[in-house]
Design a protein around this motif. Structure first.
Motif, PDB file in Angstrom:
ATOM      1  N   LYS A 159       0.874  -1.151  -0.176  1.00 56.08           N
ATOM      2  CA  LYS A 159       0.074   0.024   0.088  1.00 56.08           C
ATOM      3  C   LYS A 159       0.844   1.401  -0.060  1.00 56.08           C
ATOM      4  O   LYS A 159       1.979   1.188   0.559  1.00 56.08           O
ATOM      5  N   LYS A 160       0.274   2.309  -0.679  1.00 58.65           N
ATOM      6  CA  LYS A 160       1.186   3.605  -0.723  1.00 58.65           C
ATOM      7  C   LYS A 160       1.669   4.001   0.674  1.00 58.65           C
ATOM      8  O   LYS A 160       2.688   4.481   0.615  1.00 58.65           O
ATOM      9  N   GLN A 169      11.967   6.504   5.857  1.00 57.55           N
ATOM     10  CA  GLN A 169      13.105   5.788   6.342  1.00 57.55           C
ATOM     11  C   GLN A 169      14.290   5.750   5.567  1.00 57.55           C
ATOM     12  O   GLN A 169      15.392   6.174   6.030  1.00 57.55           O
ATOM     13  N   TYR A 170      14.200   5.695   4.332  1.00 58.91           N
ATOM     14  CA  TYR A 170      15.545   5.466   3.447  1.00 58.91           C
ATOM     15  C   TYR A 170      15.820   6.596   2.527  1.00 58.91           C
ATOM     16  O   TYR A 170      16.858   7.049   2.384  1.00 58.91           O
ATOM     17  N   LEU A 171      14.774   7.434   2.148  1.00 60.36           N
ATOM     18  CA  LEU A 171      15.080   8.409   1.110  1.00 60.36           C
ATOM     19  C   LEU A 171      14.539   9.852   1.893  1.00 60.36           C
ATOM     20  O   LEU A 171      14.776  10.981   1.223  1.00 60.36           O
ATOM     21  N   GLY A 172      14.334   9.981   3.151  1.00 62.80           N
ATOM     22  CA  GLY A 172      14.029  11.000   3.846  1.00 62.80           C
ATOM     23  C   GLY A 172      12.881  11.772   3.330  1.00 62.80           C
ATOM     24  O   GLY A 172      12.830  12.965   3.366  1.00 62.80           O
ATOM     25  N   THR A 173      11.765  11.330   2.981  1.00 60.15           N
ATOM     26  CA  THR A 173      10.643  11.964   2.647  1.00 60.15           C
ATOM     27  C   THR A 173       9.758  12.248   3.796  1.00 60.15           C
ATOM     28  O   THR A 173      10.116  11.809   4.867  1.00 60.15           O
ATOM     29  N   GLU A 174       8.725  13.184   3.667  1.00 64.25           N
ATOM     30  CA  GLU A 174       8.152  13.615   4.833  1.00 64.25           C
ATOM     31  C   GLU A 174       7.529  12.484   5.507  1.00 64.25           C
ATOM     32  O   GLU A 174       6.736  11.593   4.765  1.00 64.25           O
ATOM     33  N   LYS A 175       7.297  12.595   6.812  1.00 66.85           N
ATOM     34  CA  LYS A 175       6.559  11.277   7.642  1.00 66.85           C
ATOM     35  C   LYS A 175       5.215  11.387   7.106  1.00 66.85           C
ATOM     36  O   LYS A 175       4.545  12.511   7.167  1.00 66.85           O
ATOM     37  N   GLY A 176       4.631  10.497   6.868  1.00 63.91           N
ATOM     38  CA  GLY A 176       2.971  10.306   6.500  1.00 63.91           C
ATOM     39  C   GLY A 176       2.760  10.593   5.285  1.00 63.91           C
ATOM     40  O   GLY A 176       1.651  10.484   4.797  1.00 63.91           O
ATOM     41  N   ALA A 177       3.808  11.147   4.297  1.00 65.98           N
ATOM     42  CA  ALA A 177       3.375  11.310   3.114  1.00 65.98           C
ATOM     43  C   ALA A 177       3.089  10.058   2.094  1.00 65.98           C
ATOM     44  O   ALA A 177       4.071   9.252   2.289  1.00 65.98           O
ATOM     45  N   SER A 178       2.396  10.147   1.390  1.00 68.79           N
ATOM     46  CA  SER A 178       1.754   8.822   0.601  1.00 68.79           C
ATOM     47  C   SER A 178       1.329   8.879  -0.779  1.00 68.79           C
ATOM     48  O   SER A 178       1.036   8.090  -1.470  1.00 68.79           O
ATOM     49  N   LEU A 183       5.906  10.688  -4.014  1.00 69.48           N
ATOM     50  CA  LEU A 183       6.801   9.510  -3.726  1.00 69.48           C
ATOM     51  C   LEU A 183       7.679   9.110  -5.053  1.00 69.48           C
ATOM     52  O   LEU A 183       9.124   8.688  -4.990  1.00 69.48           O
ATOM     53  N   THR A 184       7.099   9.037  -6.165  1.00 66.52           N
ATOM     54  CA  THR A 184       7.873   8.893  -7.523  1.00 66.52           C
ATOM     55  C   THR A 184       8.942   9.959  -7.525  1.00 66.52           C
ATOM     56  O   THR A 184      10.068   9.713  -8.031  1.00 66.52           O
ATOM     57  N   ALA A 185       8.577  11.407  -7.308  1.00 67.01           N
ATOM     58  CA  ALA A 185       9.348  12.362  -7.594  1.00 67.01           C
ATOM     59  C   ALA A 185      10.773  12.180  -6.736  1.00 67.01           C
ATOM     60  O   ALA A 185      11.873  12.429  -6.969  1.00 67.01           O
ATOM     61  N   ALA A 186      10.414  11.709  -5.439  1.00 64.59           N
ATOM     62  CA  ALA A 186      11.615  11.544  -4.636  1.00 64.59           C
ATOM     63  C   ALA A 186      12.595  10.281  -5.094  1.00 64.59           C
ATOM     64  O   ALA A 186      13.839  10.416  -5.079  1.00 64.59           O
ATOM     65  N   ALA A 187      11.955   9.234  -5.613  1.00 66.79           N
ATOM     66  CA  ALA A 187      12.442   8.249  -5.993  1.00 66.79           C
ATOM     67  C   ALA A 187      13.458   8.464  -7.301  1.00 66.79           C
ATOM     68  O   ALA A 187      14.598   8.188  -7.619  1.00 66.79           O
ATOM     69  N   ARG A 188      12.741   9.419  -8.039  1.00 66.29           N
ATOM     70  CA  ARG A 188      13.512   9.973  -9.282  1.00 66.29           C
ATOM     71  C   ARG A 188      14.840  10.562  -9.030  1.00 66.29           C
ATOM     72  O   ARG A 188      15.790  10.363  -9.514  1.00 66.29           O
ATOM     73  N   GLU A 189      14.717  11.637  -7.980  1.00 66.63           N
ATOM     74  CA  GLU A 189      16.117  12.278  -7.479  1.00 66.63           C
ATOM     75  C   GLU A 189      17.026  11.432  -7.149  1.00 66.63           C
ATOM     76  O   GLU A 189      17.862  11.254  -7.429  1.00 66.63           O
ATOM     77  N   HIS A 190      16.593  10.513  -6.144  1.00 64.36           N
ATOM     78  CA  HIS A 190      17.465   9.431  -5.364  1.00 64.36           C
ATOM     79  C   HIS A 190      18.102   8.482  -6.511  1.00 64.36           C
ATOM     80  O   HIS A 190      19.238   8.405  -6.493  1.00 64.36           O
TER      81      HIS A 190
ATOM     82  N   GLU B 177       0.558   1.519  -6.182  1.00 61.81           N
ATOM     83  CA  GLU B 177      -0.983   1.369  -6.259  1.00 61.81           C
ATOM     84  C   GLU B 177      -1.657   1.645  -7.729  1.00 61.81           C
ATOM     85  O   GLU B 177      -2.497   2.128  -7.788  1.00 61.81           O
ATOM     86  N   GLN B 178      -0.815   1.456  -8.796  1.00 61.47           N
ATOM     87  CA  GLN B 178      -1.370   1.715  -9.852  1.00 61.47           C
ATOM     88  C   GLN B 178      -1.832   2.877 -10.253  1.00 61.47           C
ATOM     89  O   GLN B 178      -2.403   3.204 -11.189  1.00 61.47           O
ATOM     90  N   SER B 179      -1.105   3.996  -9.581  1.00 61.96           N
ATOM     91  CA  SER B 179      -1.565   5.400  -9.870  1.00 61.96           C
ATOM     92  C   SER B 179      -0.346   5.692 -10.869  1.00 61.96           C
ATOM     93  O   SER B 179       0.686   5.675 -10.699  1.00 61.96           O
ATOM     94  N   LEU B 180      -0.799   6.285 -12.132  1.00 61.55           N
ATOM     95  CA  LEU B 180      -0.061   6.642 -13.307  1.00 61.55           C
ATOM     96  C   LEU B 180       0.813   8.001 -12.769  1.00 61.55           C
ATOM     97  O   LEU B 180       0.163   9.089 -12.463  1.00 61.55           O
ATOM     98  N   VAL B 181       2.173   7.980 -13.064  1.00 59.60           N
ATOM     99  CA  VAL B 181       2.695   9.158 -12.693  1.00 59.60           C
ATOM    100  C   VAL B 181       4.065   9.191 -13.610  1.00 59.60           C
ATOM    101  O   VAL B 181       4.549   8.282 -14.067  1.00 59.60           O
ATOM    102  N   LEU B 182       3.800  10.424 -14.304  1.00 57.69           N
ATOM    103  CA  LEU B 182       4.604  10.919 -15.328  1.00 57.69           C
ATOM    104  C   LEU B 182       6.188  11.154 -14.979  1.00 57.69           C
ATOM    105  O   LEU B 182       6.211  11.944 -14.003  1.00 57.69           O
ATOM    106  N   GLY B 183       7.235  10.727 -15.718  1.00 57.92           N
ATOM    107  CA  GLY B 183       8.428  11.147 -15.335  1.00 57.92           C
ATOM    108  C   GLY B 183       9.214  10.350 -14.256  1.00 57.92           C
ATOM    109  O   GLY B 183       9.625  10.857 -13.383  1.00 57.92           O
ATOM    110  N   ALA B 184       9.374   9.020 -14.525  1.00 60.82           N
ATOM    111  CA  ALA B 184       9.761   8.104 -13.594  1.00 60.82           C
ATOM    112  C   ALA B 184      11.132   8.365 -13.173  1.00 60.82           C
ATOM    113  O   ALA B 184      11.765   8.727 -12.379  1.00 60.82           O
TER     114      ALA B 184
END
Lengths: 457, 196, 244
Positions: A159-160, A169-178, A183-190, B177-184
């Motif tokens: 679940k998100k 815990q690992y990438l330092g995103t805000e607590k409770g953010a889902s 989250l994808t933007a954070a992974a992109r930077e990392h 969760e199957q939410s589409l996000v552009l710019g992976a």
């Protein structure tokens, strides 16, 4: 939530303790099945494409040794270095030795189910090499220290909110953010930082073309390309069954693959790697790991046609309600249940029974693998090998004997009582599992046979 | 014996008798004009912004209207070299492209059924360019639109490339969760200029 | 037309009314029906459990019981499929081949052989149709939602001839109910969950009855409905086609 239980039925009991979560998992995967239906029903020639793909793969399996050599020859001429690995261990050693040669101890990897099958990450980590999975879903399960639960959607079981917690815990995103975008933007930077600093990239292979010596890698994220084009060393690992004879066969397979997998008409990127960049080394590792033996089994070789689209998982009513980890293997679901007994019959003897034989898997399969028929056949092989529980072996023998003797059958009175008595697991459990969530039918006054004798004969 | 010989020997021993390859014959009954319409519908679903343009000067006008001065834009199209930094060969390490905001590249052709654009290394110089850029713009001629992937590989057959890629929209993921996000990892957005 | 009636063992014991309805239906359409009294079981429970090799005696008995008829008709797609695909004894006689070729599930027999175009039956209820997998995907009683192909339904076409029946729509038209033979006890957790979900689809769409061509699936769903004290009931399609 990762289970270490190695019996499907037991793992499924665990998975079903949280019913709303099962509903969520089921609906998420069913949604993908529906997208697959829409995408395929829009192609009038869909069933012909499946037949073409099936025939091409039949041809591949019947000429595999020639195609492998043809591919090797062309790939070498293109400047690719080709390796052959008999098993998982040799594969892992080859990859490690390439990295050692270049003094590389950090690598990025895009999705490759083969490396999951071979346990490459664990091997390299034990040898001091850091591996970062760059597919977002794979990175998530890697951070969670879990294996992927699905070959296309590795973290479909998460679940998100749980992913948000991991990222906090690992990438330092805000607590409770889902929020998935956040989250994808954070992974992109990392991962961007990671791509820019790694000198070696490993990718899987979706298709390798004997005619041209090129190989095709399909992704939506572009992670395979980000890794491979920025690295000094690109290692591509493939099972020997992935070769296709002709380049134009890609027209058939690229039409089928993504539509079957996610309902997209094609993945965002279908990259054709043919010649290394001037400064770069490109390696291909062919892996057998039981495939050549598998090829010799008339009833089961068909499963080597698999293109890893996961349509059979998304449609499987059992997979959707038991989760990928319940199959305790890198490839789960119906296709996993017919592939894994080839590797280890004893360890995977439960999997061919993790099915109702409903047949939906065979219908969605883009290369027409007779999945549910193979599940049935594996059951016969496993029980004939004596891998069934002793009580089951004995009761089935007894049942077969009684049912061949009408008089005995009549004496035993109610067939249902007989079936219940000799049906496996009913006898071995104190509580009959049927009653746990179901009532038994009310017994009628007389059987049909009794009625018939009175009314017709 | 080496693993290579062992594997090939086992495979040869175990492979079943020859099964013939099929003759692939998929008829296309629609017209080129219909393919263009199908392509536009598909690109819309793929979140690709489409501009139908008559010539390169029309592309320049659009680029200049939408340009942000501080952005780093590069192009591999000589006709656009006065509005964007022109790359005609590989001169630097590919990592130097990490701060490219917009890359404008040509495609050999596009495929209507899935919105994919066929691009090879001779068109982009740096293989990583269409992936590392934050935004991607692709220029393709209307005459070079085919309907399906069978026609696509007919066009590719016999052509020379060291690396080729079908690009169908911006980089994306639905892993959470199957939410589409552009710019992976790659471009967050894509524009297509349909020329002619 | 000499027809042998093949009644699955659990139908014989628990659902005699289904067998009676099947017999009466066949007789109504002019068949000369015999019920071979020495029949026991088709052997499917053993075969699906991986013990095909223990079913030789069972298969031989089946071959003896059902030799010499024009057709064999069974009110179960699953048992029919088993005989059609897996009835093979050591003798491998021409009679066995004849049995495999002439065994029919009731609905396909009525549509394909009897070519029924008129049914004098009335069933004024909201009915949900359960597509049992072996009948549907094994015998092709109905088109399968996975395929890109024209829809059809043999049981559906028969039901449409029944007066006052209201067929409800389902969210998932052909998902498995989770019975699966010994699966229902060996994988109890998933089996029961599948059954609950399948039943919920029918109940959500206000079915008064769930019908189908396989009593085993219906027995499984009935077990769940009863446990839930639901008003929705199950009924075999033969009983609807034979109702007046």
């Amino acid at each position: 939530m990762h289970s270490t239980i190695t019996n499907h039925a037991d793992a499924a009991i665990d998975f079903n303790l949280d019913e709303p979560r099962v509903d969520w998992h089921d609906k998420t995967l069913w949604f993908i099945r529906e997208k697959r239906d829409m995408a395929s029903h829009n192609i009038p020639e869909w069933e012909e494409l499946r037949e073409y793909a099936s025939q091409i793969k039949n041809n591949v399996l019947s000429n595999l040794s020639q195609y492998l050599q043809e591919f090797e020859e062309k790939a070498k001429a293109n400047g690719i270095i080709v390796h052959w690995a008999a098993d998982a261990e040799e594969h892992n050693k080859i990859v490690h030795s390439i990295l050692q040669k270049h003094n590389i101890d950090r690598m990025v990897k895009s999705k490759s189910m083969l490396t999951e099958e071979c346990g490459l990450n664990e091997y390299l980590e034990a040898n001091g090499v850091e591996v970062i999975d760059t597919d977002l879903g794979e990175r998530i399960v890697q951070l969670a220290k879990e294996p992927p639960s699905h070959i296309v959607l590795p973290c479909i079981h998460k679940k998100k909110e749980e992913i948000g917690e991991l990222f906090h815990q690992y990438l330092g995103t805000e607590k409770g953010a889902s929020d998935p975008k956040y989250l994808t933007a954070a992974a992109r930077e990392h991962l961007r930082e990671t791509f820019l600093t790694r000198r070696a990239a490993l990718t899987g292979v979706n298709f390798a073309i004997a005619e041209t010596g090129e190989f095709v890698v399909s992704t939506n994220e572009g992670n395979a390309d980000m890794g491979a084009h920025l690295a000094d060393v690109h290692i591509a690992c493939m099972g020997i069954e992935k070769v296709l004879p002709k380049q134009h066969h890609l027209g058939v397979f690229l039409r089928l693959l993504a539509r079957s997998a996610t309902g997209q008409p094609i993945t965002t990127y279908s990259s054709h790697f043919k010649v290394p960049q001037p400064h770069q080394e490109m390696h291909i590792v062919f892996v057998d790991n039981g495939r050549s033996v598998h090829l010799g089994k008339d009833d089961f070789r068909n499963s080597l046609k698999c293109i890893r689209c996961a349509a059979c998982m998304n449609t499987c009513p059992v997979y959707r309600r038991s989760g990928g980890h319940s199959y305790h293997n890198a490839v789960a679901g119906p296709i996993g249940s017919i592939l894994t007994p080839n590797f280890d019959m004893r360890a995977n003897k439960d999997l061919p029974f993790a099915s109702t034989l409903c047949g939906s898997c065979s219908n969605v399969c883009p290369v027409k693998i007779d999945i549910h028929d193979q599940l049935y056949k594996w059951r016969q092989v496993l029980m004939k090998e004596g891998l069934g529980p002793t009580t089951k072996n004995a009761s089935m023998k007894m049942m077969g004997w009684v049912l061949s003797k009408p008089a005995l059958y009549d004496i035993s009175g109610k067939a249902a009582r007989l079936v219940l008595k000799y049906t496996p697991f009913v006898v071995s459990n104190k509580l009959n599992p049927w009653y746990k969530q179901r009532e038994m039918p009310a017994p009628p006054k007389e059987s049909f046979k009794e009625w018939y004798k009175k009314n017709r004969s | 014996m080496s693993s290579r010989e062992n594997i090939l020997k086992e495979v040869l021993k175990n492979q079943p008798p020859d099964r013939a390859l099929p003759v692939i014959d998929v008829a296309v009954t629609t017209t080129h004009a219909e393919w263009i319409e199908a392509l536009k519908v598909r690109l819309d679903i793929l979140h690709v912004t489409v501009h139908e343009v008559a010539d390169y000067s029309a592309i320049k006008t659009i680029l200049q209207q939408e340009a942000i001065p501080q952005e780093r834009t590069v192009t591999t199209i000589e006709a656009l070299s006065d509005v964007s930094t022109y790359i005609d060969s590989v001169k630097e390490d590919a990592h130097s492209l990490e701060d490219v905001d917009l890359a404008i590249i040509p495609a050999h052709f596009g495929v209507a059924e899935n919105g994919a654009m066929w691009v090879t290394d001779s068109l982009i110089q740096y293989r990583v360019l269409p992936f590392i850029t934050q935004q991607l713009a692709v220029v393709v001629s209307k005459n070079n639109i085919v309907y399906n992937m069978h026609q696509a590989y007919e066009k590719i057959a016999g052509t020379n490339y060291d690396f080729g890629v079908f690009i169908a929209g911006p980089s994306k993921t639905a892993d959470i969760e199957q939410s589409l996000v552009l710019g992976a990892h790659g471009p967050k957005g894509m524009t297509l200029f349909l020329l002619g | 037309m000499r027809v042998a009636l093949f009644i699955p063992c659990y139908v014989d014991q628990f659902y005699p009314n289904v067998a009676i309805a099947t017999l009466e239906l066949l007789e109504k359409y002019g068949c000369s029906v015999t019920y071979p009294l020495k029949q026991t079981c088709c052997g499917q429970p053993m075969a699906n459990s991986g013990y095909e090799h223990e079913g030789e005696g069972c298969s031989q008995l089946f071959a003896e019981n059902f030799a010499g008829y024009d057709y064999i008709v069974c009110p179960s797609g699953s048992c029919t499929l088993h005989i059609k695909h897996h009835l093979h004894t050591e003798k491998n006689s021409p009679e066995e081949a004849h049995i495999r070729k002439t065994v029919y599930e009731l609905c396909e027999f009525m549509v394909d052989v009897l070519k029924v175009d008129n049914i004098k039956a009335r069933f004024p209820h909201k009915v949900g149709m359960h597509q049992s997998c072996h009948g549907q995907r094994g015998l092709h009683l109905s088109q399968m939602s996975e395929l890109t192909a024209e829809p059809f339904s043999k049981p559906g076409s028969l039901l449409s001839m029944v007066k006052d029946v209201e067929l409800i729509k389902l969210d998932r038209i052909d998902e498995c109910c989770g019975f699966g033979g010994t699966f229902c006890v060996a994988e109890e957790a998933v089996s029961a969950k599948m059954g609950k979900d399948r039943v919920a689809d029918h109940v959500r769409h206000e079915a008064e009855y769930i019908t189908g061509a396989d009593m085993s699936c219906l027995m499984h769903m009935e077990g769940i409905l009863k446990r839930q004290n639901s008003k929705t009931k199950v009924i075999h399609i033969a009983e609807i086609l034979n109702s007046y």
